[in-house]
Write a protein that holds these residues in place. Structure first.
Motif, PDB file in Angstrom:
ATOM      1  N   THR A  96     -63.989 -20.206 -69.594  1.00  0.00           N
ATOM      2  CA  THR A  96     -62.689 -19.569 -69.841  1.00  0.00           C
ATOM      3  C   THR A  96     -62.326 -19.681 -71.324  1.00  0.00           C
ATOM      4  OG1 THR A  96     -61.969 -20.047 -67.592  1.00  0.00           O
ATOM      5  CG2 THR A  96     -60.230 -19.693 -69.210  1.00  0.00           C
ATOM      6  N   GLU A 101     -53.969 -12.314 -68.859  1.00  0.00           N
ATOM      7  CA  GLU A 101     -53.401 -11.562 -67.730  1.00  0.00           C
ATOM      8  C   GLU A 101     -54.439 -10.564 -67.192  1.00  0.00           C
ATOM      9  OE1 GLU A 101     -50.679 -12.856 -66.695  1.00  0.00           O
ATOM     10  OE2 GLU A 101     -50.761 -11.477 -64.979  1.00  0.00           O
ATOM     11  N   ILE A 102     -55.150  -9.916 -68.115  1.00  0.00           N
ATOM     12  CA  ILE A 102     -56.164  -8.937 -67.691  1.00  0.00           C
ATOM     13  C   ILE A 102     -57.259  -9.633 -66.881  1.00  0.00           C
ATOM     14  CG2 ILE A 102     -58.028  -7.422 -68.551  1.00  0.00           C
ATOM     15  CD1 ILE A 102     -56.126  -6.854 -70.993  1.00  0.00           C
ATOM     16  N   MET A 103     -57.748 -10.759 -67.387  1.00  0.00           N
ATOM     17  CA  MET A 103     -58.857 -11.443 -66.687  1.00  0.00           C
ATOM     18  C   MET A 103     -58.386 -12.050 -65.367  1.00  0.00           C
ATOM     19  SD  MET A 103     -61.284 -13.035 -69.690  1.00  0.00           S
ATOM     20  CE  MET A 103     -60.186 -14.275 -70.305  1.00  0.00           C
ATOM     21  N   LYS A 104     -57.115 -12.520 -65.339  1.00  0.00           N
ATOM     22  CA  LYS A 104     -56.567 -13.067 -64.085  1.00  0.00           C
ATOM     23  C   LYS A 104     -56.589 -12.024 -62.973  1.00  0.00           C
ATOM     24  CE  LYS A 104     -52.568 -15.388 -64.136  1.00  0.00           C
ATOM     25  NZ  LYS A 104     -51.265 -15.839 -64.717  1.00  0.00           N
ATOM     26  N   GLN A 105     -56.283 -10.775 -63.346  1.00  0.00           N
ATOM     27  CA  GLN A 105     -56.227  -9.689 -62.341  1.00  0.00           C
ATOM     28  C   GLN A 105     -57.587  -9.038 -62.151  1.00  0.00           C
ATOM     29  OE1 GLN A 105     -53.515  -9.545 -60.719  1.00  0.00           O
ATOM     30  NE2 GLN A 105     -52.282 -10.762 -62.150  1.00  0.00           N
ATOM     31  N   SER A 106     -58.596  -9.523 -62.872  1.00  0.00           N
ATOM     32  CA  SER A 106     -59.929  -8.918 -62.786  1.00  0.00           C
ATOM     33  C   SER A 106     -60.914  -9.942 -62.237  1.00  0.00           C
ATOM     34  CB  SER A 106     -60.367  -8.436 -64.175  1.00  0.00           C
ATOM     35  OG  SER A 106     -59.373  -7.609 -64.737  1.00  0.00           O
ATOM     36  N   SER A 107     -62.186  -9.604 -62.317  1.00  0.00           N
ATOM     37  CA  SER A 107     -63.202 -10.459 -61.668  1.00  0.00           C
ATOM     38  C   SER A 107     -63.427 -11.785 -62.393  1.00  0.00           C
ATOM     39  CB  SER A 107     -64.513  -9.689 -61.546  1.00  0.00           C
ATOM     40  OG  SER A 107     -64.766  -8.989 -62.736  1.00  0.00           O
ATOM     41  N   GLY A 108     -62.866 -11.957 -63.597  1.00  0.00           N
ATOM     42  CA  GLY A 108     -63.021 -13.235 -64.304  1.00  0.00           C
ATOM     43  C   GLY A 108     -61.979 -14.273 -63.904  1.00  0.00           C
ATOM     44  N   GLY A 109     -61.050 -13.893 -63.038  1.00  0.00           N
ATOM     45  CA  GLY A 109     -59.980 -14.819 -62.620  1.00  0.00           C
ATOM     46  C   GLY A 109     -60.563 -16.099 -62.027  1.00  0.00           C
ATOM     47  N   ASN A 166     -55.955 -19.203 -64.059  1.00  0.00           N
ATOM     48  CA  ASN A 166     -54.778 -18.895 -63.239  1.00  0.00           C
ATOM     49  C   ASN A 166     -53.671 -19.944 -63.331  1.00  0.00           C
ATOM     50  OD1 ASN A 166     -56.260 -16.739 -62.457  1.00  0.00           O
ATOM     51  ND2 ASN A 166     -56.634 -17.435 -60.376  1.00  0.00           N
TER      52      ASN A 166
END
Ligand code: NAD
Length: 297
Positions: A185, A204-212, A217
């Motif tokens: 991360t 925010e983008i990664m949290k809502q995407s496959s990197g979350g 989080n």
């Protein structure tokens, strides 16, 4: 209500013992530190002069000690607790130690007819204070069933991972994965920022995407992105780099013994030990973010 001896009243054990008192148990404590004992006495526990004295005539003995050598010293040998406990006593060790050390103590306990459970925890000092720890237990069903109502006084999730040592194996696997997730991360955030992105927007983008993932989080490592996490208070408090290093060392030793490949875990271990030798051992583990920044010391 059970009569419980609690030995090892540090950052974790102190609040855990206090929560057992709150849950209505009769708790007798011992630690090498007089100050730690005093805190527990202030919370309503009774003081004992030694580990032996604390453990005498109790339903359950709980230990929360720094490492395997302390656990062996407390339980094993002629002067160890197991030599004098009655077979009715339930023994729970919540320290994070090597699975084979837990099995060695379990075997010694078993020879005397004493039930032993390894029950390392996840949730840190915050979880210990709030009584919301996760307990990851290894031992037989009967021991687990006896321990569960006691552990509920200190934790929220109580898992039975398998036989003796299984709690320690699961704990090691979890923390190795956590170290990998946190390092990855930090690396991704640093790459984005190097390209001019706002770390909050990228998070925010990664949290809502496959990197979350958990690190992103609920424990964002970039200073100022998330309120209330160590990154937003100069990495003070939280889960220390030194403790993460200890757990990664346990994972590495275990992997070598079992011939299990852990390339990612080994890399994370190297990153965290490099970070520690630069003087960051007593910071929260999310401070590994600094290793990816130009101003890293
Ligand atoms: P700590 O160093 O704060 O506390 C350990 C306590 O044990 C100290 O008070 C020490 O005086 C006492 N002690 C040592 N030897 C003793 C002996 N022979 N008899 C009586 N007391 C003795 O450690 P901690 O942070 O509370 O961690 C305890 C265990 O929990 C470790 O195994 C650690 O890896 C694990 N753990 C810690 C955290 C965390 O965030 N601190 C989280 C999960 C798991």
């Amino acid at each position: 209500m059970a009569k419980i001896a609690f030995i090892g009243l540090g950052h974790m054990g102190g609040p855990m013992a206090a929560n057992l008192v709150k849950a209505g148990h009769q708790v007798t404590v011992f630690d090498l530190s007089k100050e730690a004992i005093q805190h527990a006495v202030d919370a309503g526990a009774a003081e004992a002069e030694s580990g032996q004295a604390a453990a005498a005539d109790k339903d359950c003995v709980i230990t929360m000690l720094p490492a395997g050598q302390h656990v062996e010293a407390v339980y094993l040998g002629d002067r160890g607790l197991l030599a004098n406990l009655s077979p009715e006593t339930l023994v729970i060790d919540s320290s994070t130690i090597a699975p084979e050390t837990a099995r060695k103590v379990a075997e010694a306990a078993g020879e005397r007819g004493i039930a032993f459970l390894d029950a390392p925890v996840s949730g840190g000092v915050g979880g210990a204070k709030a009584g919301t720890l996760t307990f990851i237990c290894g031992g037989d069903d009967a021991g687990f069933q006896r321990a569960e109502p006691i552990l509920q006084g200190m934790g929220k999730n109580i898992f039975h991972a398998g036989g003796h040592g299984a709690g320690q194996v699961a704990k090691i696997c979890n923390n190795m994965l956590l170290a990998i997730l946190m390092s990855g991360t930090c690396e991704a955030l640093a790459l984005g920022v190097k390209n001019g992105l706002d770390p909050a927007v990228l998070s925010e983008i990664m949290k809502q995407s496959s990197g979350g993932n958990w690190a992103l989080n609920v424990y964002n490592p970039w200073p100022g992105v998330m309120e209330g996490v160590p990154a937003s208070r100069d990495y003070e408090g939280g889960f220390l780099v030194n403790l993460m290093n200890k757990d990664l060392g346990l994972a590495y030793d275990n992997a070598v013994k079992n011939q299990a490949p852990i390339p990612m875990g080994s890399l994370a271990r190297n990153l965290f030990s490099l970070h520690a030798v630069k003087g960051n051992g007593t910071l929260d583990f999310s401070s590994i973010q600094r290793l990816f920044l130009e101003q890293d010391k």
